[in-house]
Each structure stands twice: as structure tokens, then as C-alpha cells.
Design an enzyme around this catalytic site. Structure first.
Site, PDB file in Angstrom:
ATOM      1  N   GLU A  85      17.206   0.242 -28.778  1.00 45.21           N
ATOM      2  CA  GLU A  85      16.612   0.034 -27.456  1.00 45.21           C
ATOM      3  C   GLU A  85      17.012  -1.344 -26.939  1.00 45.21           C
ATOM      4  OE1 GLU A  85      12.230  -0.519 -27.593  1.00 45.21           O
ATOM      5  OE2 GLU A  85      12.455   0.044 -29.689  1.00 45.21           O
ATOM      6  N   CYS A 117      11.466   2.835 -30.142  1.00 41.79           N
ATOM      7  CA  CYS A 117      11.660   2.719 -31.596  1.00 41.79           C
ATOM      8  C   CYS A 117      11.921   4.067 -32.265  1.00 41.79           C
ATOM      9  CB  CYS A 117      10.450   2.046 -32.240  1.00 41.79           C
ATOM     10  SG  CYS A 117      10.085   0.443 -31.536  1.00 41.79           S
ATOM     11  N   HIS A 247       5.933   3.354 -39.112  1.00 47.72           N
ATOM     12  CA  HIS A 247       6.593   2.405 -38.203  1.00 47.72           C
ATOM     13  C   HIS A 247       5.751   1.122 -38.227  1.00 47.72           C
ATOM     14  CE1 HIS A 247       8.429   0.617 -34.742  1.00 47.72           C
ATOM     15  NE2 HIS A 247       7.291   0.620 -34.075  1.00 47.72           N
TER      16      HIS A 247
HETATM   17  N1  CAA Z   1      -7.935 -15.094 -38.524  1.00 48.48           N
HETATM   18  C1  CAA Z   1      -7.694 -13.809 -38.924  1.00 48.48           C
HETATM   19  N2  CAA Z   1      -7.585 -12.793 -38.023  1.00 48.48           N
HETATM   20  C2  CAA Z   1      -7.682 -13.082 -36.714  1.00 48.48           C
HETATM   21  C3  CAA Z   1      -7.936 -14.393 -36.246  1.00 48.48           C
HETATM   22  C4  CAA Z   1      -8.055 -15.436 -37.210  1.00 48.48           C
HETATM   23  N3  CAA Z   1      -8.262 -16.695 -36.852  1.00 48.48           N
HETATM   24  N4  CAA Z   1      -7.972 -14.355 -34.879  1.00 48.48           N
HETATM   25  C5  CAA Z   1      -7.767 -13.060 -34.516  1.00 48.48           C
HETATM   26  N5  CAA Z   1      -7.591 -12.305 -35.616  1.00 48.48           N
HETATM   27  C6  CAA Z   1      -7.306 -10.860 -35.686  1.00 48.48           C
HETATM   28  C7  CAA Z   1      -8.043 -10.036 -34.631  1.00 48.48           C
HETATM   29  O1  CAA Z   1      -9.358  -9.740 -35.056  1.00 48.48           O
HETATM   30  C8  CAA Z   1      -7.148  -8.815 -34.562  1.00 48.48           C
HETATM   31  O2  CAA Z   1      -7.400  -7.957 -35.652  1.00 48.48           O
HETATM   32  P1  CAA Z   1      -7.730  -6.413 -35.375  1.00 48.48           P
HETATM   33  O3  CAA Z   1      -6.527  -5.850 -34.664  1.00 48.48           O
HETATM   34  O4  CAA Z   1      -7.919  -5.837 -36.757  1.00 48.48           O
HETATM   35  O5  CAA Z   1      -8.944  -6.358 -34.523  1.00 48.48           O
HETATM   36  C9  CAA Z   1      -5.739  -9.380 -34.789  1.00 48.48           C
HETATM   37  O6  CAA Z   1      -5.934 -10.690 -35.362  1.00 48.48           O
HETATM   38  C10 CAA Z   1      -4.932  -9.524 -33.502  1.00 48.48           C
HETATM   39  O7  CAA Z   1      -5.730 -10.226 -32.587  1.00 48.48           O
HETATM   40  P2  CAA Z   1      -5.683  -9.855 -31.027  1.00 48.48           P
HETATM   41  O8  CAA Z   1      -5.805  -8.381 -30.844  1.00 48.48           O
HETATM   42  O9  CAA Z   1      -6.660 -10.718 -30.313  1.00 48.48           O
HETATM   43  O10 CAA Z   1      -4.187 -10.312 -30.720  1.00 48.48           O
HETATM   44  P3  CAA Z   1      -3.452 -10.397 -29.338  1.00 48.48           P
HETATM   45  O11 CAA Z   1      -4.298  -9.897 -28.226  1.00 48.48           O
HETATM   46  O12 CAA Z   1      -2.917 -11.761 -29.216  1.00 48.48           O
HETATM   47  O13 CAA Z   1      -2.197  -9.397 -29.497  1.00 48.48           O
HETATM   48  C11 CAA Z   1      -0.882  -7.533 -30.039  1.00 48.48           C
HETATM   49  C12 CAA Z   1      -1.934  -8.513 -30.537  1.00 48.48           C
HETATM   50  C13 CAA Z   1      -1.481  -6.655 -28.947  1.00 48.48           C
HETATM   51  C14 CAA Z   1      -0.461  -6.647 -31.213  1.00 48.48           C
HETATM   52  C15 CAA Z   1       0.335  -8.320 -29.485  1.00 48.48           C
HETATM   53  O14 CAA Z   1       0.917  -9.089 -30.508  1.00 48.48           O
HETATM   54  C16 CAA Z   1       1.399  -7.430 -28.869  1.00 48.48           C
HETATM   55  O15 CAA Z   1       1.316  -7.070 -27.695  1.00 48.48           O
HETATM   56  N6  CAA Z   1       2.457  -7.063 -29.673  1.00 48.48           N
HETATM   57  C17 CAA Z   1       3.544  -6.198 -29.208  1.00 48.48           C
HETATM   58  C18 CAA Z   1       3.128  -4.744 -29.054  1.00 48.48           C
HETATM   59  C19 CAA Z   1       3.036  -3.998 -30.356  1.00 48.48           C
HETATM   60  O16 CAA Z   1       3.583  -4.388 -31.369  1.00 48.48           O
HETATM   61  N7  CAA Z   1       2.342  -2.851 -30.312  1.00 48.48           N
HETATM   62  C20 CAA Z   1       2.202  -1.999 -31.475  1.00 48.48           C
HETATM   63  C21 CAA Z   1       2.052  -0.527 -31.097  1.00 48.48           C
HETATM   64  S1  CAA Z   1       3.455  -0.002 -30.091  1.00 48.48           S
HETATM   65  C22 CAA Z   1       4.735   0.177 -31.224  1.00 48.48           C
HETATM   66  O17 CAA Z   1       4.517   0.235 -32.396  1.00 48.48           O
HETATM   67  C23 CAA Z   1       6.146   0.215 -30.700  1.00 48.48           C
HETATM   68  C24 CAA Z   1       6.773  -1.118 -30.947  1.00 48.48           C
HETATM   69  O18 CAA Z   1       7.432  -1.317 -31.978  1.00 48.48           O
HETATM   70  C25 CAA Z   1       6.595  -2.163 -29.971  1.00 48.48           C
END
Ligand code: CAA
Length: 402
Positions: A85, A117, A247
Site C-alpha cells: 500500500e 494491509c 495482523h
Molecule cells: N502506561 C501504560 N499504558 C498506557 C499509558 C501509560 N502511561 N497511557 C496510556 N496507556 C494505554 C491506554 O490505556 C491504551 O490501552 P488500551 O488500548 O488497552 O485501552 C493504550 O495505551 C493506547 O492509548 P490511547 O488509546 O490513548 O492511544 P492514542 O489515542 O494515542 O492512539 C492508536 C492509539 C489509535 C492505536 C494510534 O496509535 C493510531 O491511530 N495508530 C494507527 C492506527 C492503527 O494502528 N490501527 C489499528 C487497527 S487498523 C489496522 O490494523 C490496519 C493497519 O495496519 C493500520
């Protein structure tokens, strides 16, 4: 009835950049608790491509390793497909560059597949059926998953970047994984969870929604697989697998996926089986990050290269997800001798030999990549399969032989 040929993965090649960023360093630079990235997202390090590396060079290196590992010159390959991609051209496929760099024969189909993916799995499944049907007439298929996962600096997706390629040589009587014919559960729906507009080098993502879409697709594909294979005779359905590879956009996603899947099985303690069934598949992904199309196959590589020989002869379950979306749950049996063959790739040693970048170096590389598609990258020491820049609108590469 499908023909009963034994078809699957005969060899695997893996390529990743020789430099990485420590996620704890990135967290500190962004004013975030390191435990959020390392424990919350489940990623220790992410691979960062050098300026003379792109989707083509990673694909060529992985493909060369897969061919060498099978002692193949490439003369026995009749189909070459690259799932990606993050292609380098709107029209010319990455696969054509790879064919040229590896000096592969001309009597073959060469093309690129795209569905986020899932693109690599789409190519894998059609190549397997091409072999099973007998149309391949004894030839092998080379399917390469190659991507540079990029969301950009200071975005929520930044810690979930990465880069790498996994090449799969597919044949009859495979030596790594025999894939089950006609036992694939599929699911697709039109959603906007993650995409990359034509005008952008960085992906756009509705992060939390993408997690929801992934889990919905897992449930749909798993239910479809169950409808094809019949219910569990006793115990939980997923206990028919000795291991599972998902994945892995980031390690925590695999935790969520496994919890969801075991919940569907009716397991009252859905996380209890995680280390036993999934742990080994996350070792390499936690060092490299997301590699998009190659992510599931990097997880499979990790599983096979870090497990004991008791996995041989056992069935493993595989889940591929592509945003947008399309997903597939399928399975295969680990071949005798596969563990030693995978360990001989020495991937853990290669990961340990990489160079650690500072956050400043990483940010400079990200800024330089903006210009890479229109001019030569900054001079680097000559290396095999090197991206040399664009001349008269033609992308040019250094030779593959070191
Ligand atoms: N210590 C330990 N854990 C902590 C913490 C700390 N100090 N602070 C936060 N966390 C935890 C949160 O509780 C959360 O855990 P849970 O998911 O178990 O609830 C985790 O850390 C992540 O925190 P947030 O959800 O607040 O993180 P975020 O909003 O900054 O973003 C994300 C996370 C949405 C995955 C972001 O990184 C993102 O958009 N990533 C790209 C999209 C992606 O990978 N999507 C996956 C599904 S789609 C797919 O699989 C296709 C692909 O390849 C893209």
C-alpha cells in the site's frame, strides 16, 4: 472438491532497515510516558528506512533471501506478485522493479495487489489456488509483502510506524507451512478507518475507529471460517490451533484481537491463553513496528523462528486485516524441519546488529523522505538494491549483486 495437492510456503525471506528508533526515546521527546508506547501499545522499537531504501529495495532483498533459502535461481518461478500500500508509482508495479533487480525470467506473470494491509494475503490466496488448480504446471509463485508504514511526526499514529518486507515462495510439497485448501473465512465492508489520499505520502487514520473495524472484521472472518470447518467437538474452538498469528499494527492490537476471539469462543478468561498461543508471534513485530502487508507474515516468521520443534506437525491459525476493509482467517500445518529452517535466517541476530537512531536523526530522515520521489537521496555507501533517485522521470536502482 478441491484437488488434494499439498501447497504452501516453501521458504521465507525477510528484509528490514538497519536502523531503528527506541520508542521510549520517542515518548520522551513527545512528552509522553514511555510506558504508554512500550506497554500501552506494546512496541519497543520501530524500524526507520534509510534514504536509499524504499518499498522496492526492501522487496528485492526479502525476495532474494527467500529464493536463496530454497536454493532457487528463480527459473522455477512463474508468478511474481507484490502486495503493497506504499507503492512507488501509480502505474508500474513494484514487482516489475523486483523482476529486473533479481534478473528473473520473462515467462512469468508480474503484478501488484492492493487492499491496504490485506494486499499481500490477496496475492497469496490467488497464487495458492493457481498452484492447486494445476495451472502453474509445477512452477512456483513468489509473493512479496513490502511497505513503509508512515503516519508522520507528532501524529497519534507516529509510534505505530515501521518498515519491512516479507517474501513467501509458494510451491507444492512446501517445507515451511502447508496451507489448508478451501478453509478460509472472509469478511469485507466499505469503511473509512485508515486510508492514504492520492495527494498524501502519510496515511490518514481514524485510530480508535480502526481498532473497532479490525475487531469486527476478525469476528466476521472467524465466524465464516467456523462455518466452513464445523464446530469444536469439545473445548474452545481456537484450541484446535497450536498457535495463532494476527495482523500486528502494534502489539497491543494482537492482545485485543486474541481477547475478542477467545470471547467469541466463550472462554471466561480470554487473556489466559495469550502467552501460550500468541506470545512468540510478537517478538519480531515489537522490534520492527508495523509493516502493513507484511505484518501477519512477520508475526508468522517470529512464531516459527522462536518456537520449539513441538510446533511441527501442528495447525496454526492466521488472521489478515486490511483497512477499508477486507479480512481473512485461514490456517495451515507447520512442516517437519520448518523450525530449524526459519532459525537459520538468524533474524534475532540481525535485529540486534541494527544501529540506534536519535530522535533528531529520525526527524531529519522523515523530512528528507518528502523529497525522495523527485530527486536523488543523499549519498550513501554503495549497497545491494539501492535506490539512486529519479532521472528523466525514471526511478533508478543500484544492482543487486554485492
Ligand atoms: N502506561 C501504560 N499504558 C498506557 C499509558 C501509560 N502511561 N497511557 C496510556 N496507556 C494505554 C491506554 O490505556 C491504551 O490501552 P488500551 O488500548 O488497552 O485501552 C493504550 O495505551 C493506547 O492509548 P490511547 O488509546 O490513548 O492511544 P492514542 O489515542 O494515542 O492512539 C492508536 C492509539 C489509535 C492505536 C494510534 O496509535 C493510531 O491511530 N495508530 C494507527 C492506527 C492503527 O494502528 N490501527 C489499528 C487497527 S487498523 C489496522 O490494523 C490496519 C493497519 O495496519 C493500520
Amino acid at each position: 472438491m478441491l484437488p488434494s495437492r499439498s501447497v504452501g510456503i516453501d521458504s521465507i525471506g525477510v528484509a528490514f532497515p538497519a536502523q531503528y528508533l527506541e520508542l521510549a526515546d520517542l515518548a520522551e521527546a513527545r512528552g509522553v510516558a514511555p510506558s504508554k508506547f512500550v506497554d500501552g501499545l506494546g512496541i519497543r522499537r520501530m524500524a526507520v528506512p534509510a534514504q536509499d531504501e524504499d518499498t522496492v529495495t526492501l522487496a528485492a532483498r526479502a525476495a532474494r533471501e527467500a529464493l536463496q533459502h530454497a536454493s532457487s535461481s528463480g527459473e522455477d518461478v512463474g508468478l511474481l506478485a507484490v502486495g503493497t500500500e506504499t507503492a512507488v508509482d501509480h502505474s508500474k508495479p513494484v514487482a516489475s522493479f523486483v523482476q529486473g533487480l533479481l534478473g528473473l525470467p520473462r515467462a512469468m506473470r508480474v503484478f501488484e495487489t492492493k487492499h491496504a494491509c490485506y494486499g499481500g494475503t490477496a496475492a497469496l490466496q490467488l497464487a495458492l489456488d493457481w498452484i492447486r488448480s494445476g495451472s502453474a504446471r509445477g512452477k512456483k509463485a513468489l509473493v512479496i509483502c513490502s511497505d513503509i508504514a508512515r503516519y508522520g511526526v507528532r501524529t497519534a499514529g507516529e509510534p505505530t510506524q515501521g518498515a519491512g518486507a516479507v517474501a513467501l515462495l509458494l510451491s507444492e510439497n512446501p517445507r515451511i507451512l502447508q496451507l489448508d485448501a478451501g478453509q478460509s473465512g472472509v469478511f469485507a465492508q466499505d469503511v473509512n478507518d485508515f486510508w492514504r489520499p492520492l495527494y498524501s505520502k502519510d496515511a490518514v487514520v481514524d485510530g480508535h475507529y480502526s481498532v473497532k473495524c479490525y475487531l469486527e472484521a476478525l469476528e466476521g472472518a472467524y465466524r465464516d471460517y467456523q462455518s466452513l470447518t464445523g464446530p469444536a467437538s469439545e473445548g474452545f474452538f481456537s484450541d484446535r490451533f497450536a498457535a495463532l498469528a494476527y495482523h500486528v499494527p502494534y502489539g497491543k492490537m494482537a492482545v485485543k484481537a486474541h481477547r475478542h476471539l477467545r470471547g467469541l469462543d466463550g472462554d471466561p478468561t480470554p487473556e489466559a491463553s495469550f502467552d501460550r498461543l500468541v506470545g512468540a508471534s510478537l517478538r519480531f513485530p515489537s522490534e520492527i513496528g508495523n509493516v502493513y502487508t507484511g505484518s501477519l507474515y512477520l508475526a508468522l516468521t517470529s512464531l516459527l523462528a522462536t518456537s520449539g520443534t513441538e510446533l511441527e506437525g501442528q495447525r496454526v491459525g492466521l488472521f489478515s486485516y486490511g483497512s477499508g476493509s477486507c479480512a481473512e482467517f485461514f490456517s495451515g500445518t507447520v512442516c517437519a524441519g520448518a523450525i530449524a529452517r526459519m532459525q537459520s535466517l538468524r533474524i534475532a541476530e540481525r535485529l540486534a546488529a541494527r544501529r540506534k537512531l536519535t530522535v533528531d536523526e529520525y526527524e531529519a530522515i522523515m523530512a528528507a523522505r518528502e523529497r525522495m520521489d523527485s530527486r536523488a537521496p543523499e549519498a550513501a555507501a554503495p549497497a545491494p538494491f539501492q535506490y539512486l533517485g529519479v532521472e528523466e522521470h525514471r526511478r533508478t536502482y543500484g544492482p543487486g549483486l554485492s
